[in-house]
Structure formats: structure tokens, C-alpha cells
Design an enzyme around this catalytic site. Structure first.
Site, PDB file in Angstrom:
ATOM      1  CB  ILE A  19      -9.631  29.069 -21.880  1.00  0.00           C
ATOM      2  CG1 ILE A  19      -9.691  27.573 -21.554  1.00  0.00           C
ATOM      3  CG2 ILE A  19     -10.360  29.876 -20.809  1.00  0.00           C
ATOM      4  CD1 ILE A  19      -8.919  27.177 -20.315  1.00  0.00           C
ATOM      5  CG  LEU A  65       0.703  39.272 -23.409  1.00  0.00           C
ATOM      6  CD1 LEU A  65      -0.280  38.159 -23.113  1.00  0.00           C
ATOM      7  CD2 LEU A  65       0.178  40.597 -22.894  1.00  0.00           C
ATOM      8  CB  SER A 142      -2.828  25.382 -14.483  1.00  0.00           C
ATOM      9  OG  SER A 142      -2.663  23.974 -14.509  1.00  0.00           O
ATOM     10  CD  GLN A 149       0.762  18.316 -16.206  1.00  0.00           C
ATOM     11  OE1 GLN A 149       1.313  19.229 -16.797  1.00  0.00           O
ATOM     12  NE2 GLN A 149      -0.506  17.997 -16.372  1.00  0.00           N
ATOM     13  CE1 TYR A 155       0.750  26.984 -17.706  1.00  0.00           C
ATOM     14  CE2 TYR A 155       0.082  24.878 -16.787  1.00  0.00           C
ATOM     15  CZ  TYR A 155      -0.239  26.067 -17.419  1.00  0.00           C
ATOM     16  OH  TYR A 155      -1.550  26.343 -17.740  1.00  0.00           O
ATOM     17  CD  GLU A 187      -6.381  16.897 -16.659  1.00  0.00           C
ATOM     18  OE1 GLU A 187      -5.998  16.840 -17.830  1.00  0.00           O
ATOM     19  OE2 GLU A 187      -5.606  17.083 -15.711  1.00  0.00           O
TER      20      GLU A 187
END
Length: 259
Positions: A19, A65, A142, A149, A155, A187
């Protein structure tokens, strides 16, 4: 539509692939100056070289980072080179599969560093420059922070942080005319997603099962579609948009996926 991004200096973390790469390429197409902060020097340099061969602008700084001092050095290098900063896209991250059952405290904390702490560090060190330019911040998030999930405690928690920072900063920084918004990804077919699908026992069946649950056109979102929304939020065409969450997901999160 002219987005008035010409010569605007925009940081994109994790901008060398996925992305982030799509956002960098779209910014370059608008004659902006995308500044990649990434840990992968080869990918970052290759992308900048490609842009320059197309007579477009681009710049890359290599940094880990998870290390605040490297974040500060990266911001300092960019401001020293260009003299200003007009926007940030906090994007870098990895769905690392740190679960509650099989993870550890140390892995959980590392996941927060990899996926959320640098959103704070990068923005913190860039804040004075953004105050001067009345810049814009876009946080890539996300859906797992909302939908869950299995097996992604780290995450999911990190994305909860991203959500919270977006709202808190939008309110805090409005006094400086700095806008803060988020794009929520569900997705999206990135190289990372492709890698994950290929780890499944039956990749084709797994992908088809996911696609069948996406309400709009039963297809994956493309990185370029995320990038188009990011550019709008960075641009002067969205000057009254602040503290908002844009779900670029074909209705995956909010529409009834059973229908």
C-alpha cells in the site's frame, strides 16, 4: 482533478512496497515529493530510481521504525533536505501472528513497537514542521481492531492504538489546523497478503472463501484504491475532513456479509 499536491513533501512510512508503494507512486503522479521511510534499502532505492527515471520526484531514508532515535534522524534528514513537511502517511506494519495462546509478553510488546509505536514517534518528531505547514496526517489502520482475527493479539491491539491516536490527534491538533484521518483496510491484495494466502493448505479455496464475503463485486480491494483515498485526505480537497475513518473495503466491515 488537481489535488494541489505539487511539490508537497509527504512522508510515507513503509513506502517501498504494498500500500505504501502505491501511495508513493500516486503522490509522484501528482508532482508531490514522496519521502519513503523504510527498512528495506534495496526496495526503497529501486522505487526512487524508477520515479526519477520518469522525471518524478522521490526521496528515501532508511530506518528501523521501532527505534525512536532512527525515527528522529529520518525526520531530521527529510526536513534538512526539503526545508518543510506537508503531510505524513503512517503506514508501516506487519500482521505478525502474535497470538494470546502461542505468543509471549515479549513478542506482544514487540508487535506493538512494529505496528503502532512508530506512528507516535514519526508524528512526534515531525510535529513542529506540520504546525508550520498546517499539514495533514493519514493513519493506515486494519479492520482487525474492530472485527478481530484469530491469532493476532499483537496486531489487533496495535490497530486499536492506531484508531485511538487518530481520534486523539484530530482533536488535539485541530488548534494548529492539522487534520488527522484514518483509512481502514480490510481485504486488500498486497504482497504480504499474497504471501499469507500461499501459506494456506488450499490457497485458491481460501482466497475464494474470503472474496465471496466481500459485498461489493466480490473482489479484493486494490492498493491503488487505498492510495486514491489517501491522496484525497492529504489534499486541499478535504479541508473540512478531520477525525474520520474511511473504510475502503467494499463494505466488508459494515455490511451484512451473509447476504
Amino acid at each position: 482533478m488537481d489535488l494541489n499536491l505539487s511539490d508537497k513533501v509527504i512522508i510515507v512510512t513503509g513506502g517501498a512496497r504494498g500500500i505504501g508503494e502505491s501511495i508513493v507512486r500516486k503522490l509522484a503522479n501528482e508532482s508531490a515529493i514522496p519521502c519513503i521511510i523504510d527498512i528495506n534499502q534495496q526496495l526503497a532505492d529501486n522505487l526512487v530510481n524508477t520515479l526519477q527515471q520518469n522525471n518524478q520526484q522521490g526521496f528515501a531514508v532508511i530506518a528501523d521504525l521501532t527505534q525512536p532515535e532512527q525515527c528522529k534522524k529520518a525526520i531530521d534528514n527529510i526536513i534538512e533536505k526539503f526545508g518543510s513537511l506537508d503531510g505524513i502517511v503512517n503506514n508501516a506494519g506487519l500482521n505478525d501472528g502474535v497470538s494470546l495462546e502461542n505468543g509471549t509478553y515479549e513478542k506482544f510488546i514487540q508487535s506493538l513497537k512494529v505496528n503502532a509505536a512508530h506512528y507516535f514517534s514519526i508524528t512526534y518528531y515531525a510535529l513542529n514542521a506540520l504546525k508550520n505547514s498546517k499539514g495533514s496526517i493519514v493513519n493506515i489502520c486494519s479492520k482487525v481492531a474492530q472485527t478481530g482475527q484469530g491469532g493476532t493479539s499483537g496486531y489487533a491491539a496495535a490497530n486499536g492504538v492506531r484508531f485511538g491516536l487518530t481520534t486523539a490527534w484530530a482533536q488535539e491538533l485541530a488548534a494548529f489546523n492539522i487534520r488527522v484521518n484514518a483509512i481502514v483496510v480490510a481485504e486488500c491484495y498486497t504482497p504480504q497478503y499474497d504471501w499469507w494466502i500461499k501459506q494456506q493448505t488450499d490457497p485458491e479455496a481460501s482466497l475464494n472463501a474470503i472474496i465471496s464475503k466481500i459485498p461489493l463485486e466480490q473482489r479484493m480491494t486494490l492498493p491503488d484504491e487505498i492510495a486514491d483515498t489517501a491522496l484525497f485526505l492529504l489534499s486541499s480537497k478535504s479541508t473540512s475532513v478531520n477525525g474520520e475513518f474511511f473504510y475502503v473495503d467494499g463494505g466488508y466491515v459494515h455490511l451484512d456479509r451473509r447476504i
